[in-house]
Design a protein around this motif. Structure first.
Motif, PDB file in Angstrom:
ATOM      1  N   LYS A   2      -7.406  15.823   4.325  1.00 15.49           N
ATOM      2  CA  LYS A   2      -6.393  14.846   4.734  1.00 15.49           C
ATOM      3  C   LYS A   2      -5.020  15.488   4.662  1.00 15.49           C
ATOM      4  N   ASP A   3      -4.140  15.097   5.600  1.00 14.17           N
ATOM      5  CA  ASP A   3      -2.780  15.639   5.519  1.00 14.17           C
ATOM      6  C   ASP A   3      -1.966  14.852   4.493  1.00 14.17           C
ATOM      7  N   ILE A   4      -0.857  15.432   4.088  1.00 11.35           N
ATOM      8  CA  ILE A   4      -0.062  14.861   2.982  1.00 11.35           C
ATOM      9  C   ILE A   4       0.473  13.468   3.304  1.00 11.35           C
ATOM     10  N   SER A   5       0.844  13.200   4.548  1.00  9.90           N
ATOM     11  CA  SER A   5       1.376  11.872   4.867  1.00  9.90           C
ATOM     12  C   SER A   5       0.295  10.799   4.686  1.00  9.90           C
ATOM     13  N   TYR A   6      -0.945  11.134   5.017  1.00  9.56           N
ATOM     14  CA  TYR A   6      -2.044  10.193   4.805  1.00  9.56           C
ATOM     15  C   TYR A   6      -2.259   9.957   3.313  1.00  9.56           C
ATOM     16  N   ILE A   7      -2.213  11.002   2.537  1.00 11.33           N
ATOM     17  CA  ILE A   7      -2.432  10.904   1.096  1.00 11.33           C
ATOM     18  C   ILE A   7      -1.334  10.082   0.433  1.00 11.33           C
ATOM     19  N   VAL A   8      -0.093  10.316   0.841  1.00  8.88           N
ATOM     20  CA  VAL A   8       1.026   9.550   0.276  1.00  8.88           C
ATOM     21  C   VAL A   8       0.885   8.080   0.642  1.00  8.88           C
ATOM     22  N   LYS A   9       0.500   7.781   1.871  1.00  4.79           N
ATOM     23  CA  LYS A   9       0.310   6.391   2.288  1.00  4.79           C
ATOM     24  C   LYS A   9      -0.816   5.745   1.491  1.00  4.79           C
ATOM     25  N   GLU A  10      -1.885   6.499   1.254  1.00  2.00           N
ATOM     26  CA  GLU A  10      -3.002   5.998   0.448  1.00  2.00           C
ATOM     27  C   GLU A  10      -2.546   5.686  -0.984  1.00  2.00           C
ATOM     28  N   ALA A  11      -1.749   6.568  -1.565  1.00  2.00           N
ATOM     29  CA  ALA A  11      -1.238   6.362  -2.925  1.00  2.00           C
ATOM     30  C   ALA A  11      -0.308   5.151  -2.974  1.00  2.00           C
ATOM     31  N   SER A  12       0.574   5.049  -2.004  1.00  2.00           N
ATOM     32  CA  SER A  12       1.491   3.912  -1.944  1.00  2.00           C
ATOM     33  C   SER A  12       0.721   2.602  -1.819  1.00  2.00           C
ATOM     34  N   GLY A  13      -0.265   2.592  -0.947  1.00  2.00           N
ATOM     35  CA  GLY A  13      -1.077   1.389  -0.761  1.00  2.00           C
ATOM     36  C   GLY A  13      -1.804   0.984  -2.026  1.00  2.00           C
ATOM     37  N   ALA A  14      -2.278   1.959  -2.765  1.00  2.00           N
ATOM     38  CA  ALA A  14      -2.977   1.665  -4.021  1.00  2.00           C
ATOM     39  C   ALA A  14      -2.032   1.041  -5.041  1.00  2.00           C
ATOM     40  N   ALA A  15      -0.810   1.546  -5.110  1.00  2.28           N
ATOM     41  CA  ALA A  15       0.175   0.993  -6.054  1.00  2.28           C
ATOM     42  C   ALA A  15       0.548  -0.436  -5.674  1.00  2.28           C
ATOM     43  N   VAL A  16       0.798  -0.673  -4.397  1.00  2.00           N
ATOM     44  CA  VAL A  16       1.145  -2.020  -3.927  1.00  2.00           C
ATOM     45  C   VAL A  16      -0.021  -2.968  -4.160  1.00  2.00           C
ATOM     46  N   ASP A  17      -1.237  -2.512  -3.892  1.00  2.00           N
ATOM     47  CA  ASP A  17      -2.407  -3.359  -4.114  1.00  2.00           C
ATOM     48  C   ASP A  17      -2.577  -3.692  -5.598  1.00  2.00           C
ATOM     49  N   GLY A  18      -2.260  -2.743  -6.461  1.00  2.00           N
ATOM     50  CA  GLY A  18      -2.314  -3.006  -7.896  1.00  2.00           C
ATOM     51  C   GLY A  18      -1.361  -4.114  -8.307  1.00  2.00           C
ATOM     52  N   PRO A  69       6.164  -1.144 -13.855  1.00  2.00           N
ATOM     53  CA  PRO A  69       6.079  -0.340 -12.634  1.00  2.00           C
ATOM     54  C   PRO A  69       5.353   0.985 -12.856  1.00  2.00           C
ATOM     55  N   SER A  70       5.577   1.606 -13.999  1.00  2.00           N
ATOM     56  CA  SER A  70       4.925   2.888 -14.267  1.00  2.00           C
ATOM     57  C   SER A  70       3.407   2.740 -14.332  1.00  2.00           C
ATOM     58  N   GLU A  71       2.922   1.612 -14.827  1.00  2.00           N
ATOM     59  CA  GLU A  71       1.482   1.375 -14.871  1.00  2.00           C
ATOM     60  C   GLU A  71       0.919   1.199 -13.464  1.00  2.00           C
ATOM     61  N   ALA A  72       1.684   0.540 -12.605  1.00  2.00           N
ATOM     62  CA  ALA A  72       1.247   0.345 -11.225  1.00  2.00           C
ATOM     63  C   ALA A  72       1.223   1.657 -10.456  1.00  2.00           C
ATOM     64  N   MET A  73       2.029   2.613 -10.890  1.00  2.00           N
ATOM     65  CA  MET A  73       2.125   3.895 -10.196  1.00  2.00           C
ATOM     66  C   MET A  73       1.115   4.929 -10.692  1.00  2.00           C
ATOM     67  N   VAL A  74       0.413   4.661 -11.784  1.00  2.00           N
ATOM     68  CA  VAL A  74      -0.551   5.621 -12.323  1.00  2.00           C
ATOM     69  C   VAL A  74      -1.577   6.012 -11.268  1.00  2.00           C
ATOM     70  N   CYS A  75      -1.993   5.049 -10.469  1.00  2.00           N
ATOM     71  CA  CYS A  75      -2.982   5.357  -9.434  1.00  2.00           C
ATOM     72  C   CYS A  75      -2.442   6.394  -8.452  1.00  2.00           C
ATOM     73  N   CYS A  76      -1.134   6.409  -8.229  1.00  2.00           N
ATOM     74  CA  CYS A  76      -0.535   7.410  -7.344  1.00  2.00           C
ATOM     75  C   CYS A  76      -0.733   8.808  -7.917  1.00  2.00           C
ATOM     76  N   ASP A  77      -0.493   8.954  -9.213  1.00  2.00           N
ATOM     77  CA  ASP A  77      -0.697  10.250  -9.860  1.00  2.00           C
ATOM     78  C   ASP A  77      -2.132  10.721  -9.675  1.00  2.00           C
ATOM     79  N   ASN A  78      -3.078   9.811  -9.854  1.00  2.00           N
ATOM     80  CA  ASN A  78      -4.488  10.164  -9.736  1.00  2.00           C
ATOM     81  C   ASN A  78      -4.849  10.594  -8.316  1.00  2.00           C
TER      82      ASN A  78
END
Length: 91
Positions: A2-18, A69-78
């Motif tokens: 996957k390209d980086i823009s897709y990965i960043v969008k996936e991470a962002s979506g996971a945080a918002v969904d959380g 917010p930091s807890e919601a962003m943990v999924c982004c790190d993963n």
């Protein structure tokens, strides 16, 4: 790979969904969520569907949902760490 823009969008979506799940767990209606971030309900629905929102909206929603917010962003790190490992040849 996957390209980086897709990965960043996936991470962002996971945080918002959380945050959406945290809001639901705290019985926060979509109307109240929209009020908390200063948008209409259709705009909120669009933000939740796309998984993309302004940082200020994200922070306001976190406060309303009683989620750090930091807890919601943990999924982004993963997600980003997993992508980095795959880029380096891992599985």
């Amino acid at each position: 790979m996957k390209d980086i823009s897709y990965i960043v969008k996936e991470a962002s979506g996971a945080a918002v969904d959380g945050l959406r799940r945290a809001a639901k767990a705290n019985d926060l209606t979509k109307t109240r969520m929209a009020e908390a971030i200063g948008v209409s309900r259709p705009t909120l629905d669009s933000r939740l569907e796309s998984g993309d929102m302004k940082l200020t909206e994200f922070l306001h929603l976190a406060v309303a949902a009683k989620k750090k917010p930091s807890e919601a962003m943990v999924c982004c790190d993963n997600i980003l760490a997993e992508a980095e490992a795959l880029a380096e040849g891992g599985e």
